[in-house]
Scaffold this active site. Structure first.
Site, PDB file in Angstrom:
ATOM      1  CE  LYS A   1       2.818   3.050  -9.495  1.00  0.00           C
ATOM      2  NZ  LYS A   1       3.241   3.793  -8.325  1.00  0.00           N
TER       3      LYS A   1
ATOM      4  CG  ASP B   1      -0.688   8.597  -3.571  1.00  0.00           C
ATOM      5  OD1 ASP B   1      -0.743   8.672  -4.820  1.00  0.00           O
ATOM      6  OD2 ASP B   1       0.167   7.920  -2.966  1.00  0.00           O
TER       7      ASP B   1
ATOM      8  CD1 TRP C   1       1.504   2.305  -2.716  1.00  0.00           C
ATOM      9  CD2 TRP C   1       3.357   3.559  -2.572  1.00  0.00           C
ATOM     10  NE1 TRP C   1       2.435   1.801  -3.592  1.00  0.00           N
ATOM     11  CE2 TRP C   1       3.573   2.546  -3.526  1.00  0.00           C
ATOM     12  CE3 TRP C   1       4.381   4.460  -2.310  1.00  0.00           C
ATOM     13  CZ2 TRP C   1       4.784   2.408  -4.216  1.00  0.00           C
ATOM     14  CZ3 TRP C   1       5.583   4.325  -2.988  1.00  0.00           C
ATOM     15  CH2 TRP C   1       5.775   3.319  -3.922  1.00  0.00           C
TER      16      TRP C   1
HETATM   17  C1  LIG Z   1       3.839   4.209  -7.285  1.00  0.00           C
HETATM   18  C2  LIG Z   1       3.156   4.928  -6.191  1.00  0.00           C
HETATM   19  C3  LIG Z   1       3.769   5.985  -5.491  1.00  0.00           C
HETATM   20  C4  LIG Z   1       5.202   6.389  -5.729  1.00  0.00           C
HETATM   21  O1  LIG Z   1       5.347   7.091  -6.902  1.00  0.00           O
HETATM   22  P1  LIG Z   1       6.788   7.654  -7.346  1.00  0.00           P
HETATM   23  O2  LIG Z   1       6.416   8.361  -8.605  1.00  0.00           O
HETATM   24  O3  LIG Z   1       7.681   6.474  -7.550  1.00  0.00           O
HETATM   25  O4  LIG Z   1       7.277   8.551  -6.293  1.00  0.00           O
HETATM   26  C5  LIG Z   1       3.044   6.625  -4.524  1.00  0.00           C
HETATM   27  N1  LIG Z   1       1.778   6.281  -4.245  1.00  0.00           N
HETATM   28  C6  LIG Z   1       1.139   5.279  -4.883  1.00  0.00           C
HETATM   29  C7  LIG Z   1      -0.262   4.946  -4.545  1.00  0.00           C
HETATM   30  C8  LIG Z   1       1.820   4.570  -5.873  1.00  0.00           C
HETATM   31  O5  LIG Z   1       1.198   3.571  -6.520  1.00  0.00           O
END
Ligand SMILES: *Cc1c(COP(=O)(O)O)cnc(C)c1O
Length: 362
Positions: free
Chosen positions: A198, A174, A106
Protein backbone atom coordinates in the site's frame (compact mmCIF):
# COMPACT_ATOMS: atom_id res chain seq x y z
CA UNK A 1 2.46 6.92 -14.42
CA UNK A 2 2.39 8.49 -17.85
CA UNK A 3 1.43 6.28 -20.73
CA UNK A 4 1.57 7.15 -24.38
CA UNK A 5 -2.21 7.58 -24.43
CA UNK A 6 -3.02 9.72 -21.43
CA UNK A 7 -2.18 10.52 -17.86
CA UNK A 8 -3.35 7.77 -15.53
CA UNK A 9 -4.31 8.74 -12.00
CA UNK A 10 -4.01 5.64 -9.87
CA UNK A 11 -6.22 5.75 -6.75
CA UNK A 12 -6.00 2.00 -6.15
CA UNK A 13 -6.28 0.80 -2.53
CA UNK A 14 -3.47 -1.76 -2.89
CA UNK A 15 -1.37 -2.78 -4.63
CA UNK A 16 -1.15 0.86 -5.44
CA UNK A 17 0.78 3.71 -6.96
CA UNK A 18 4.55 3.90 -6.43
CA UNK A 19 6.98 6.66 -7.41
CA UNK A 20 7.80 6.71 -11.10
CA UNK A 21 11.51 6.65 -10.35
CA UNK A 22 11.04 3.43 -8.38
CA UNK A 23 9.45 1.79 -11.42
CA UNK A 24 12.34 2.97 -13.56
CA UNK A 25 15.04 1.80 -11.18
CA UNK A 26 13.33 -1.53 -10.50
CA UNK A 27 12.83 -2.27 -14.18
CA UNK A 28 16.45 -1.39 -14.90
CA UNK A 29 17.62 -3.76 -12.16
CA UNK A 30 15.63 -6.61 -13.70
CA UNK A 31 17.90 -6.31 -16.73
CA UNK A 32 21.17 -5.27 -15.10
CA UNK A 33 21.51 -4.86 -11.36
CA UNK A 34 24.09 -2.21 -10.39
CA UNK A 35 26.16 -2.78 -13.55
CA UNK A 36 26.89 -6.39 -12.61
CA UNK A 37 25.50 -7.83 -15.83
CA UNK A 38 23.13 -9.83 -13.65
CA UNK A 39 19.43 -9.39 -13.08
CA UNK A 40 18.21 -8.71 -9.53
CA UNK A 41 16.03 -11.78 -10.14
CA UNK A 42 18.99 -14.14 -10.48
CA UNK A 43 21.38 -13.09 -7.72
CA UNK A 44 21.80 -15.15 -4.58
CA UNK A 45 20.27 -13.73 -1.46
CA UNK A 46 23.47 -14.42 0.50
CA UNK A 47 25.66 -12.48 -1.90
CA UNK A 48 27.15 -9.14 -0.81
CA UNK A 49 25.06 -7.65 -3.65
CA UNK A 50 21.78 -8.50 -2.00
CA UNK A 51 23.08 -8.18 1.56
CA UNK A 52 23.63 -4.50 0.90
CA UNK A 53 20.04 -4.15 -0.31
CA UNK A 54 18.67 -5.80 2.83
CA UNK A 55 20.99 -3.77 5.07
CA UNK A 56 20.00 -0.51 3.45
CA UNK A 57 16.27 -1.33 3.58
CA UNK A 58 16.47 -2.15 7.28
CA UNK A 59 18.53 0.88 8.17
CA UNK A 60 16.29 3.21 6.14
CA UNK A 61 13.30 2.04 8.19
CA UNK A 62 15.24 2.65 11.41
CA UNK A 63 16.20 6.11 10.26
CA UNK A 64 12.84 7.17 8.81
CA UNK A 65 10.97 5.97 11.91
CA UNK A 66 13.64 7.20 14.29
CA UNK A 67 13.76 3.81 16.00
CA UNK A 68 15.83 3.10 19.10
CA UNK A 69 18.10 0.08 19.57
CA UNK A 70 15.39 -2.05 21.17
CA UNK A 71 13.44 -2.04 17.91
CA UNK A 72 14.40 -4.54 15.23
CA UNK A 73 13.37 -4.28 11.59
CA UNK A 74 12.36 -7.39 9.65
CA UNK A 75 11.16 -8.02 6.11
CA UNK A 76 9.02 -11.17 6.14
CA UNK A 77 6.80 -13.18 3.85
CA UNK A 78 3.10 -13.76 4.16
CA UNK A 79 1.62 -10.28 4.18
CA UNK A 80 -0.12 -8.56 7.06
CA UNK A 81 -2.51 -11.50 7.19
CA UNK A 82 0.27 -13.75 8.48
CA UNK A 83 0.96 -11.20 11.21
CA UNK A 84 -2.63 -11.56 12.40
CA UNK A 85 -1.58 -14.97 13.74
CA UNK A 86 2.16 -14.50 14.20
CA UNK A 87 1.70 -11.67 16.71
CA UNK A 88 -0.48 -13.63 19.16
CA UNK A 89 1.57 -16.79 18.59
CA UNK A 90 4.70 -14.95 19.77
CA UNK A 91 3.13 -12.80 22.49
CA UNK A 92 0.02 -14.38 23.97
CA UNK A 93 -0.14 -17.43 26.22
CA UNK A 94 -3.23 -19.63 26.12
CA UNK A 95 -4.44 -18.53 29.55
CA UNK A 96 -3.70 -14.86 28.93
CA UNK A 97 -5.70 -11.95 27.58
CA UNK A 98 -5.03 -9.58 24.69
CA UNK A 99 -7.00 -6.38 24.11
CA UNK A 100 -8.14 -5.57 20.57
CA UNK A 101 -9.94 -2.62 19.11
CA UNK A 102 -12.64 -3.43 16.60
CA UNK A 103 -12.63 -0.84 13.82
CA UNK A 104 -13.82 -2.99 10.93
CA UNK A 105 -12.83 -5.66 8.44
CA UNK A 106 -9.10 -5.83 9.15
CA UNK A 107 -9.42 -5.68 12.92
CA UNK A 108 -12.03 -8.45 12.82
CA UNK A 109 -9.61 -10.68 10.92
CA UNK A 110 -6.87 -9.96 13.46
CA UNK A 111 -9.22 -10.74 16.36
CA UNK A 112 -10.26 -14.03 14.81
CA UNK A 113 -6.64 -15.22 14.64
CA UNK A 114 -5.77 -14.04 18.16
CA UNK A 115 -8.58 -16.17 19.55
CA UNK A 116 -6.75 -19.24 18.26
CA UNK A 117 -3.95 -18.57 20.76
CA UNK A 118 -5.50 -17.01 23.87
CA UNK A 119 -8.29 -14.84 25.22
CA UNK A 120 -9.38 -11.65 23.53
CA UNK A 121 -11.22 -8.68 24.99
CA UNK A 122 -12.64 -5.91 22.84
CA UNK A 123 -11.19 -2.76 24.35
CA UNK A 124 -13.13 -0.46 22.07
CA UNK A 125 -15.37 -0.81 19.06
CA UNK A 126 -16.99 1.34 16.42
CA UNK A 127 -19.37 -1.37 15.34
CA UNK A 128 -22.39 0.66 16.50
CA UNK A 129 -21.50 3.40 14.01
CA UNK A 130 -21.09 0.80 11.27
CA UNK A 131 -17.33 1.44 11.47
CA UNK A 132 -17.59 5.06 10.40
CA UNK A 133 -15.64 6.25 13.45
CA UNK A 134 -12.74 5.39 15.75
CA UNK A 135 -13.53 4.43 19.36
CA UNK A 136 -12.55 7.24 21.74
CA UNK A 137 -12.91 5.46 25.07
CA UNK A 138 -10.87 2.33 25.59
CA UNK A 139 -11.31 -0.12 28.40
CA UNK A 140 -8.23 -2.30 28.79
CA UNK A 141 -7.72 -4.88 31.51
CA UNK A 142 -4.46 -4.25 33.35
CA UNK A 143 -3.59 -7.90 32.79
CA UNK A 144 -3.81 -7.60 29.00
CA UNK A 145 -0.57 -8.70 27.35
CA UNK A 146 -0.95 -6.07 24.64
CA UNK A 147 -3.38 -3.73 22.90
CA UNK A 148 -3.86 -4.16 19.15
CA UNK A 149 -5.04 -1.34 16.89
CA UNK A 150 -5.40 -0.92 13.12
CA UNK A 151 -4.02 2.59 12.66
CA UNK A 152 -5.80 3.08 9.34
CA UNK A 153 -8.86 1.10 8.30
CA UNK A 154 -8.39 0.78 4.58
CA UNK A 155 -11.94 -0.33 3.79
CA UNK A 156 -13.97 1.84 6.18
CA UNK A 157 -11.78 4.90 5.58
CA UNK A 158 -11.08 5.69 9.24
CA UNK A 159 -7.74 6.53 10.87
CA UNK A 160 -6.54 6.89 14.45
CA UNK A 161 -5.48 10.52 14.97
CA UNK A 162 -5.04 10.36 18.71
CA UNK A 163 -2.93 7.25 19.27
CA UNK A 164 -3.30 5.28 22.51
CA UNK A 165 0.38 5.64 23.42
CA UNK A 166 -0.40 5.63 27.11
CA UNK A 167 -2.67 2.60 27.16
CA UNK A 168 -0.58 1.03 29.91
CA UNK A 169 0.20 -2.21 28.05
CA UNK A 170 2.46 -2.99 25.08
CA UNK A 171 1.06 -1.52 21.87
CA UNK A 172 0.76 -3.50 18.63
CA UNK A 173 -0.35 -1.92 15.37
CA UNK A 174 -1.37 -3.04 11.93
CA UNK A 175 -0.11 -0.06 9.90
CA UNK A 176 -0.52 -1.65 6.48
CA UNK A 177 -2.25 1.32 4.91
CA UNK A 178 -0.63 4.30 6.61
CA UNK A 179 2.90 3.17 7.36
CA UNK A 180 5.41 6.02 6.99
CA UNK A 181 2.67 8.44 5.95
CA UNK A 182 2.86 10.65 9.04
CA UNK A 183 5.02 11.45 12.01
CA UNK A 184 4.28 9.10 14.88
CA UNK A 185 6.21 8.13 17.96
CA UNK A 186 7.15 4.81 16.42
CA UNK A 187 9.18 3.78 19.49
CA UNK A 188 5.96 3.71 21.54
CA UNK A 189 4.84 0.66 19.55
CA UNK A 190 6.11 -2.77 20.52
CA UNK A 191 5.13 -4.39 17.24
CA UNK A 192 4.30 -2.64 13.99
CA UNK A 193 3.46 -4.62 10.89
CA UNK A 194 2.50 -3.62 7.39
CA UNK A 195 2.13 -5.32 4.04
CA UNK A 196 4.36 -3.33 1.68
CA UNK A 197 1.91 -3.05 -1.20
CA UNK A 198 0.00 0.00 0.00
CA UNK A 199 2.52 2.58 1.02
CA UNK A 200 6.02 1.24 0.74
CA UNK A 201 6.55 -1.11 -2.16
CA UNK A 202 5.34 -4.03 -4.19
CA UNK A 203 3.27 -6.97 -2.96
CA UNK A 204 5.20 -9.90 -1.54
CA UNK A 205 6.88 -8.52 1.55
CA UNK A 206 5.81 -7.41 4.96
CA UNK A 207 7.56 -4.93 7.22
CA UNK A 208 7.66 -5.98 10.87
CA UNK A 209 9.16 -3.76 13.56
CA UNK A 210 9.58 -5.54 16.89
CA UNK A 211 10.67 -4.36 20.31
CA UNK A 212 12.79 -7.34 21.34
CA UNK A 213 11.83 -6.89 24.99
CA UNK A 214 8.32 -8.24 24.40
CA UNK A 215 9.60 -11.54 22.99
CA UNK A 216 10.45 -14.80 24.71
CA UNK A 217 7.54 -14.76 27.13
CA UNK A 218 5.24 -17.42 25.71
CA UNK A 219 5.29 -21.01 26.86
CA UNK A 220 4.37 -22.65 23.56
CA UNK A 221 6.90 -24.13 21.20
CA UNK A 222 7.14 -21.91 18.13
CA UNK A 223 7.80 -23.21 14.64
CA UNK A 224 11.22 -21.92 13.55
CA UNK A 225 9.96 -19.71 10.73
CA UNK A 226 7.27 -18.09 12.91
CA UNK A 227 9.52 -17.16 15.83
CA UNK A 228 10.50 -13.48 15.48
CA UNK A 229 13.66 -14.15 17.51
CA UNK A 230 15.03 -16.42 14.78
CA UNK A 231 14.49 -13.75 12.14
CA UNK A 232 16.20 -11.16 14.34
CA UNK A 233 19.14 -13.49 14.97
CA UNK A 234 19.55 -14.11 11.23
CA UNK A 235 19.28 -10.47 10.24
CA UNK A 236 15.96 -10.98 8.43
CA UNK A 237 17.63 -13.65 6.33
CA UNK A 238 16.47 -16.85 8.03
CA UNK A 239 15.39 -18.23 4.68
CA UNK A 240 15.30 -16.80 1.16
CA UNK A 241 13.68 -13.39 1.48
CA UNK A 242 11.42 -12.06 -1.30
CA UNK A 243 14.45 -10.51 -2.97
CA UNK A 244 12.73 -8.37 -5.58
CA UNK A 245 10.01 -7.11 -3.23
CA UNK A 246 12.66 -6.14 -0.65
CA UNK A 247 14.54 -4.31 -3.39
CA UNK A 248 11.44 -2.35 -4.44
CA UNK A 249 10.74 -1.49 -0.80
CA UNK A 250 14.34 -0.29 -0.42
CA UNK A 251 13.98 1.94 -3.49
CA UNK A 252 10.71 3.36 -2.15
CA UNK A 253 12.29 4.02 1.26
CA UNK A 254 15.24 5.71 -0.44
CA UNK A 255 12.80 7.87 -2.44
CA UNK A 256 11.06 8.86 0.80
CA UNK A 257 14.33 9.75 2.48
CA UNK A 258 15.50 11.84 -0.50
CA UNK A 259 12.17 13.66 -0.48
CA UNK A 260 12.82 14.76 3.10
CA UNK A 261 11.48 11.86 5.15
CA UNK A 262 8.27 11.31 7.05
CA UNK A 263 7.71 14.92 8.14
CA UNK A 264 7.84 16.05 4.52
CA UNK A 265 5.53 13.34 3.22
CA UNK A 266 3.10 14.08 6.05
CA UNK A 267 2.80 17.69 4.84
CA UNK A 268 2.19 16.51 1.29
CA UNK A 269 -0.35 13.94 2.45
CA UNK A 270 -2.15 16.57 4.54
CA UNK A 271 -2.33 18.89 1.55
CA UNK A 272 -3.86 16.14 -0.63
CA UNK A 273 -6.37 15.08 2.03
CA UNK A 274 -7.35 18.66 2.84
CA UNK A 275 -7.98 19.44 -0.82
CA UNK A 276 -9.97 16.27 -1.25
CA UNK A 277 -12.15 16.58 1.85
CA UNK A 278 -12.79 20.30 1.50
CA UNK A 279 -14.00 19.64 -2.04
CA UNK A 280 -16.16 16.76 -0.85
CA UNK A 281 -17.74 18.91 1.85
CA UNK A 282 -18.43 21.73 -0.58
CA UNK A 283 -20.44 19.58 -3.00
CA UNK A 284 -23.83 18.47 -1.66
CA UNK A 285 -24.14 15.86 -4.41
CA UNK A 286 -21.43 13.83 -2.60
CA UNK A 287 -21.53 12.66 0.98
CA UNK A 288 -18.67 11.58 3.22
CA UNK A 289 -19.75 8.73 5.47
CA UNK A 290 -16.97 8.83 8.05
CA UNK A 291 -17.00 11.01 11.20
CA UNK A 292 -15.00 14.11 10.26
CA UNK A 293 -12.43 13.83 13.03
CA UNK A 294 -11.72 10.19 12.13
CA UNK A 295 -11.40 10.54 8.37
CA UNK A 296 -8.50 8.66 6.88
CA UNK A 297 -5.91 10.76 5.06
CA UNK A 298 -5.03 7.67 3.03
CA UNK A 299 -8.42 6.26 1.99
CA UNK A 300 -11.39 8.59 1.55
CA UNK A 301 -14.72 6.76 1.52
CA UNK A 302 -17.84 8.50 0.28
CA UNK A 303 -21.13 8.00 -1.56
CA UNK A 304 -23.56 10.06 -3.60
CA UNK A 305 -26.86 11.29 -2.22
CA UNK A 306 -28.47 9.91 -5.36
CA UNK A 307 -27.01 6.42 -5.82
CA UNK A 308 -28.37 6.35 -9.36
CA UNK A 309 -25.65 8.82 -10.34
CA UNK A 310 -22.78 6.74 -9.02
CA UNK A 311 -22.26 4.67 -12.13
CA UNK A 312 -22.25 7.75 -14.32
CA UNK A 313 -19.55 9.35 -12.19
CA UNK A 314 -17.50 6.14 -12.18
CA UNK A 315 -17.68 5.95 -15.96
CA UNK A 316 -16.58 9.56 -16.21
CA UNK A 317 -13.61 8.85 -13.93
CA UNK A 318 -12.60 5.91 -16.05
CA UNK A 319 -12.86 7.98 -19.19
CA UNK A 320 -10.55 10.58 -17.61
CA UNK A 321 -7.92 7.99 -16.65
CA UNK A 322 -8.82 7.87 -12.96
CA UNK A 323 -8.72 4.32 -11.77
CA UNK A 324 -9.37 2.48 -8.52
CA UNK A 325 -12.16 4.77 -7.32
CA UNK A 326 -14.95 2.24 -6.94
CA UNK A 327 -15.71 1.57 -3.29
CA UNK A 328 -14.95 -1.73 -1.62
CA UNK A 329 -17.68 -4.28 -2.31
CA UNK A 330 -18.63 -4.36 1.39
CA UNK A 331 -19.18 -0.58 1.59
CA UNK A 332 -20.23 0.55 -1.90
CA UNK A 333 -19.90 4.10 -3.18
CA UNK A 334 -16.37 5.33 -3.73
CA UNK A 335 -12.94 4.98 -2.20
CA UNK A 336 -10.11 7.27 -3.16
CA UNK A 337 -6.71 6.14 -1.93
CA UNK A 338 -4.10 8.87 -1.57
CA UNK A 339 -0.96 7.04 -0.57
CA UNK A 340 2.51 8.60 -0.29
CA UNK A 341 3.36 8.24 -3.97
CA UNK A 342 0.10 9.74 -5.26
CA UNK A 343 0.82 13.14 -6.78
CA UNK A 344 -1.01 16.24 -5.58
CA UNK A 345 -1.90 16.83 -9.24
CA UNK A 346 -3.95 13.64 -9.25
CA UNK A 347 -6.11 14.96 -6.41
CA UNK A 348 -6.47 18.28 -8.26
CA UNK A 349 -7.62 16.41 -11.37
CA UNK A 350 -10.13 14.32 -9.42
CA UNK A 351 -11.56 17.20 -7.41
CA UNK A 352 -11.91 19.25 -10.61
CA UNK A 353 -13.84 16.37 -12.11
CA UNK A 354 -16.08 16.18 -9.02
CA UNK A 355 -16.78 19.91 -9.21
CA UNK A 356 -17.61 19.72 -12.90
CA UNK A 357 -19.91 16.76 -12.38
CA UNK A 358 -21.71 18.44 -9.49
CA UNK A 359 -22.23 21.57 -11.56
CA UNK A 360 -23.65 19.61 -14.45
CA UNK A 361 -26.06 17.74 -12.19
CA UNK A 362 -26.89 20.62 -9.86
C1 LIG B 1 -4.38 -4.77 2.99
C2 LIG B 1 -4.44 -4.87 4.46
C3 LIG B 1 -4.14 -6.07 5.14
C4 LIG B 1 -3.85 -7.36 4.41
O1 LIG B 1 -2.59 -7.37 3.87
P1 LIG B 1 -2.05 -8.66 3.07
O2 LIG B 1 -0.67 -8.20 2.75
O3 LIG B 1 -2.93 -8.84 1.88
O4 LIG B 1 -2.09 -9.81 3.98
C5 LIG B 1 -4.18 -6.06 6.51
N1 LIG B 1 -4.47 -4.95 7.20
C6 LIG B 1 -4.76 -3.78 6.61
C7 LIG B 1 -5.06 -2.58 7.42
C8 LIG B 1 -4.76 -3.71 5.21
O5 LIG B 1 -5.04 -2.55 4.60
Amino acid sequence: MKTAAAMIHNFNAGPSVLPKEVFEQASGAVIDFNNTGLSILEIGHRTPLFQSVMDEARSLVKELMNLDDDHEVLFLHGGATTQFMQVPMNLLNENELAAYTDTGTWAIKAIKEAKLFGHVEIAGSSKETNYTSIPKELSISPTAVYLHITTNETIAGTQWKDLPYNCGVPLVADMSSDILSRVLDYNKFDIIYAGAQKNMGAAGVNLVVVNKNVLGKVARVLPTILDYRNHIKEGSMLNTPPVFAVYVAMLTLRWLKNLGGVATIEKLNNAKAELFYSTLDSLPIFKGIVAKEDRSYMNAVFVMNDPALEKEFLDLCKQEGMIGIKGHRSVGGFRVSMYNALQYESVVALTDLMKGFAKKKG
